[in-house]
Structures are given as structure tokens and as C-alpha cells.
Design a protein around this motif. Structure first.
Motif, PDB file in Angstrom:
ATOM      1  N   VAL A  69       0.837  -1.191   0.000  1.00  0.00           N
ATOM      2  CA  VAL A  69       0.000   0.000   0.000  1.00  0.00           C
ATOM      3  C   VAL A  69       0.876   1.247   0.000  1.00  0.00           C
ATOM      4  CG1 VAL A  69      -2.005  -1.020   1.143  1.00  0.00           C
ATOM      5  CG2 VAL A  69      -0.173  -0.080   2.521  1.00  0.00           C
ATOM      6  N   SER A  70       0.311   2.336  -0.485  1.00  0.00           N
ATOM      7  CA  SER A  70       0.953   3.644  -0.363  1.00  0.00           C
ATOM      8  C   SER A  70       0.240   4.390   0.751  1.00  0.00           C
ATOM      9  CB  SER A  70       0.823   4.434  -1.668  1.00  0.00           C
ATOM     10  OG  SER A  70       1.584   3.820  -2.672  1.00  0.00           O
ATOM     11  N   LEU A  71       1.038   4.990   1.636  1.00  0.00           N
ATOM     12  CA  LEU A  71       0.467   5.606   2.833  1.00  0.00           C
ATOM     13  C   LEU A  71       1.045   6.993   3.050  1.00  0.00           C
ATOM     14  CD1 LEU A  71       1.174   2.382   4.778  1.00  0.00           C
ATOM     15  CD2 LEU A  71      -1.137   3.205   4.386  1.00  0.00           C
ATOM     16  N   TYR A  72       0.211   7.886   3.566  1.00  0.00           N
ATOM     17  CA  TYR A  72       0.712   9.204   3.946  1.00  0.00           C
ATOM     18  C   TYR A  72       1.714   8.995   5.076  1.00  0.00           C
ATOM     19  CZ  TYR A  72      -3.195  11.043   1.256  1.00  0.00           C
ATOM     20  OH  TYR A  72      -4.074  11.336   0.258  1.00  0.00           O
ATOM     21  N   THR A  73       2.926   9.481   4.869  1.00  0.00           N
ATOM     22  CA  THR A  73       4.012   9.183   5.800  1.00  0.00           C
ATOM     23  C   THR A  73       4.655  10.455   6.315  1.00  0.00           C
ATOM     24  OG1 THR A  73       4.427   7.132   4.574  1.00  0.00           O
ATOM     25  CG2 THR A  73       6.159   7.879   6.077  1.00  0.00           C
ATOM     26  N   ALA A  74       4.505  10.691   7.599  1.00  0.00           N
ATOM     27  CA  ALA A  74       5.124  11.862   8.235  1.00  0.00           C
ATOM     28  C   ALA A  74       6.632  11.660   8.295  1.00  0.00           C
ATOM     29  CB  ALA A  74       4.564  12.057   9.633  1.00  0.00           C
ATOM     30  N   ASN A  75       7.340  12.757   8.320  1.00  0.00           N
ATOM     31  CA  ASN A  75       8.794  12.699   8.444  1.00  0.00           C
ATOM     32  C   ASN A  75       9.169  12.499   9.898  1.00  0.00           C
ATOM     33  OD1 ASN A  75       9.125  13.345   5.656  1.00  0.00           O
ATOM     34  ND2 ASN A  75       8.680  15.473   6.182  1.00  0.00           N
ATOM     35  N   ALA A  76      10.240  11.783  10.127  1.00  0.00           N
ATOM     36  CA  ALA A  76      10.704  11.518  11.497  1.00  0.00           C
ATOM     37  C   ALA A  76      11.225  12.781  12.159  1.00  0.00           C
ATOM     38  CB  ALA A  76      11.777  10.441  11.482  1.00  0.00           C
ATOM     39  N   ASP A  77      11.572  13.798  11.373  1.00  0.00           N
ATOM     40  CA  ASP A  77      12.158  15.023  11.940  1.00  0.00           C
ATOM     41  C   ASP A  77      11.147  16.171  12.044  1.00  0.00           C
ATOM     42  OD1 ASP A  77      11.920  15.391   9.235  1.00  0.00           O
ATOM     43  OD2 ASP A  77      13.928  16.214   8.941  1.00  0.00           O
ATOM     44  N   GLU A  78       9.867  15.834  12.147  1.00  0.00           N
ATOM     45  CA  GLU A  78       8.849  16.875  12.317  1.00  0.00           C
ATOM     46  C   GLU A  78       9.072  17.616  13.634  1.00  0.00           C
ATOM     47  OE1 GLU A  78       6.174  18.116  10.510  1.00  0.00           O
ATOM     48  OE2 GLU A  78       6.981  16.948   8.856  1.00  0.00           O
ATOM     49  N   ASP A  79       8.548  18.801  13.727  1.00  0.00           N
ATOM     50  CA  ASP A  79       8.640  19.616  14.939  1.00  0.00           C
ATOM     51  C   ASP A  79       8.138  18.824  16.148  1.00  0.00           C
ATOM     52  OD1 ASP A  79       8.330  21.516  16.977  1.00  0.00           O
ATOM     53  OD2 ASP A  79       7.802  23.100  15.574  1.00  0.00           O
ATOM     54  N   VAL A  80       8.859  18.916  17.251  1.00  0.00           N
ATOM     55  CA  VAL A  80       8.498  18.186  18.471  1.00  0.00           C
ATOM     56  C   VAL A  80       7.087  18.541  18.933  1.00  0.00           C
ATOM     57  CG1 VAL A  80       9.128  17.797  20.888  1.00  0.00           C
ATOM     58  CG2 VAL A  80      10.914  18.041  19.172  1.00  0.00           C
ATOM     59  N   LYS A  81       6.654  19.777  18.692  1.00  0.00           N
ATOM     60  CA  LYS A  81       5.314  20.200  19.098  1.00  0.00           C
ATOM     61  C   LYS A  81       4.227  19.441  18.330  1.00  0.00           C
ATOM     62  CE  LYS A  81       6.860  24.802  20.355  1.00  0.00           C
ATOM     63  NZ  LYS A  81       6.950  26.201  19.962  1.00  0.00           N
ATOM     64  N   CYS A  82       4.606  18.857  17.221  1.00  0.00           N
ATOM     65  CA  CYS A  82       3.649  18.113  16.396  1.00  0.00           C
ATOM     66  C   CYS A  82       3.711  16.606  16.652  1.00  0.00           C
ATOM     67  CB  CYS A  82       3.929  18.375  14.918  1.00  0.00           C
ATOM     68  SG  CYS A  82       3.815  20.097  14.444  1.00  0.00           S
ATOM     69  N   GLN A  83       4.497  16.181  17.604  1.00  0.00           N
ATOM     70  CA  GLN A  83       4.759  14.757  17.837  1.00  0.00           C
ATOM     71  C   GLN A  83       3.479  13.938  17.997  1.00  0.00           C
ATOM     72  OE1 GLN A  83       7.692  13.321  17.649  1.00  0.00           O
ATOM     73  NE2 GLN A  83       7.173  11.291  18.371  1.00  0.00           N
ATOM     74  N   GLU A  84       2.571  14.399  18.824  1.00  0.00           N
ATOM     75  CA  GLU A  84       1.351  13.631  19.040  1.00  0.00           C
ATOM     76  C   GLU A  84       0.518  13.539  17.769  1.00  0.00           C
ATOM     77  OE1 GLU A  84      -2.863  13.747  21.342  1.00  0.00           O
ATOM     78  OE2 GLU A  84      -1.225  14.929  22.190  1.00  0.00           O
ATOM     79  N   VAL A  96      -5.575   1.926   7.656  1.00  0.00           N
ATOM     80  CA  VAL A  96      -5.625   1.629   6.215  1.00  0.00           C
ATOM     81  C   VAL A  96      -4.954   0.281   5.944  1.00  0.00           C
ATOM     82  CG1 VAL A  96      -4.840   2.378   3.923  1.00  0.00           C
ATOM     83  CG2 VAL A  96      -5.677   4.074   5.576  1.00  0.00           C
ATOM     84  N   ILE A  97      -3.811   0.052   6.600  1.00  0.00           N
ATOM     85  CA  ILE A  97      -3.113  -1.234   6.438  1.00  0.00           C
ATOM     86  C   ILE A  97      -4.006  -2.374   6.909  1.00  0.00           C
ATOM     87  CG2 ILE A  97      -1.131  -2.636   7.161  1.00  0.00           C
ATOM     88  CD1 ILE A  97       0.423   0.014   7.512  1.00  0.00           C
ATOM     89  N   LEU A  98      -4.658  -2.194   8.051  1.00  0.00           N
ATOM     90  CA  LEU A  98      -5.542  -3.234   8.574  1.00  0.00           C
ATOM     91  C   LEU A  98      -6.675  -3.518   7.594  1.00  0.00           C
ATOM     92  CD1 LEU A  98      -6.179  -5.139  10.928  1.00  0.00           C
ATOM     93  CD2 LEU A  98      -7.573  -3.311  11.904  1.00  0.00           C
ATOM     94  N   HIS A  99      -7.245  -2.479   7.030  1.00  0.00           N
ATOM     95  CA  HIS A  99      -8.324  -2.650   6.044  1.00  0.00           C
ATOM     96  C   HIS A  99      -7.823  -3.444   4.834  1.00  0.00           C
ATOM     97  CE1 HIS A  99     -11.979  -1.789   3.862  1.00  0.00           C
ATOM     98  NE2 HIS A  99     -11.242  -1.357   2.852  1.00  0.00           N
ATOM     99  N   GLU A 100      -6.658  -3.077   4.320  1.00  0.00           N
ATOM    100  CA  GLU A 100      -6.084  -3.794   3.179  1.00  0.00           C
ATOM    101  C   GLU A 100      -5.796  -5.254   3.533  1.00  0.00           C
ATOM    102  OE1 GLU A 100      -5.400  -2.854  -0.085  1.00  0.00           O
ATOM    103  OE2 GLU A 100      -6.623  -1.105   0.422  1.00  0.00           O
TER     104      GLU A 100
END
Length: 163
Positions: A69-84, A96-100
């Protein structure tokens, strides 16, 4: 036919063994210190990372050949404030993976289900309630990547959060 006496005959030697070794240690200060350290250390080690179980399941599924599958993938180096919000995005994409997997009958369906279950438990326990800030992206704003890259980034984000 077993009698009450047989039961007593087995319990008395066990009582003597425990009383002679274990309880004697607890009578002095050093024994108490050792007891509390042994009881406390495993809990702190296991509780170090709230995502530890998710990480284990990600390791199990990362080599899966039947998840494509192709999935929206966040970057590992995103701002710490956006972690959650990044973590929530990874869990949404895991749905989505579970559905597939349910459609294709993947060999790793149970592991994917465990990721969602354990992730949801961690969110509940920690009462995470971040709101979107101006810097944080929505899931759909991230680049779509293949399953392997998705899992690699998910692992990196979890490891970053566990430090």
C-alpha cells in the motif's frame, strides 16, 4: 483418597524453606533494600517507552511481502510540538493497512491489529489531546510512501518519542 494430612505434609516443608531463606532477608535493612530494588527496577525498565509494544509489532510486520500500500508518511524530523499529531497520523494510516490486510488476508493481520490496539491504549492512558498548531500538517499533507518507508519512519518517530 487424599487426606488433609497429605496437604499439611507438603505445605510445612515449603513454609520452612521460605521462612528460612526469604523472610530472614527481609528482617534486616539490606534485605529490604534488595527486595524493593528488585520489585521496582523491572517496572521502570518496562515502562520506559509507552510505545514499546507497538515497536515490537512494527518489527514483526516490516518485512511483510503481502502488504502493498501507499500511505501518507510523516517525516521523522517533524517539529516536536507536532509529535502527538504525527503519531495519530501513523495510527490512522495503520487502520488503512488493517483494512487492506482484511481484504487480502495478509499473514500479519494480527500484528497490525495489535499495533492499533496498543497505540489506542497508550493514547488513552496518557490522555494525549494536542490540537493542530500552525506548524503541524494534516495526514493528507504528507507525501505518500510505500509500506517499507512508512514502517521505517514510524519506527524512527517512536524511537524519538521514547528517548
Amino acid at each position: 483418597q487424599k487426606t488433609y494430612l497429605d496437604s499439611v505434609c507438603l505445605q510445612y516443608p515449603l513454609y520452612r524453606l521460605l521462612n528460612s531463606h526469604c523472610f530472614r532477608l527481609l528482617k534486616n535493612g539490606m534485605g529490604l533494600i534488595i527486595f524493593f530494588l528488585c520489585a521496582y527496577v523491572p517496572k521502570t525498565e518496562a515502562g520506559h517507552c509507552k510505545w514499546a509494544e507497538v515497536l515490537k509489532d512494527l518489527e514483526r510486520i516490516k518485512t511483510s511481502k503481502d502488504i502493498d500500500v501507499s500511505l501518507y508518511t510523516a517525516n521523522a524530523d517533524e517539529d516536536v510540538k507536532c509529535q502527538e499529531l504525527v503519531m495519530r497520523c501513523f495510527f490512522l494510516e495503520t487502520e488503512v493497512i488493517l483494512h487492506e490486510c482484511s481484504i487480502k488476508n495478509c499473514s500479519k493481520t494480527q500484528d497490525v491489529w495489535n499495533i492499533l490496539k496498543n497505540g489506542n491504549e497508550s493514547f488513552k492512558k496518557n490522555k494525549l489531546t494536542s490540537k493542530k498548531s500552525g506548524k503541524c500538517k494534516e495526514c493528507e499533507e504528507y507525501e505518500e510512501k510505500n509500506f517499507t518507508e512508512f514502517v521505517q519512519n514510524f519506527v524512527k518517530v517512536i524511537q524519538r518519542d521514547c528517548k
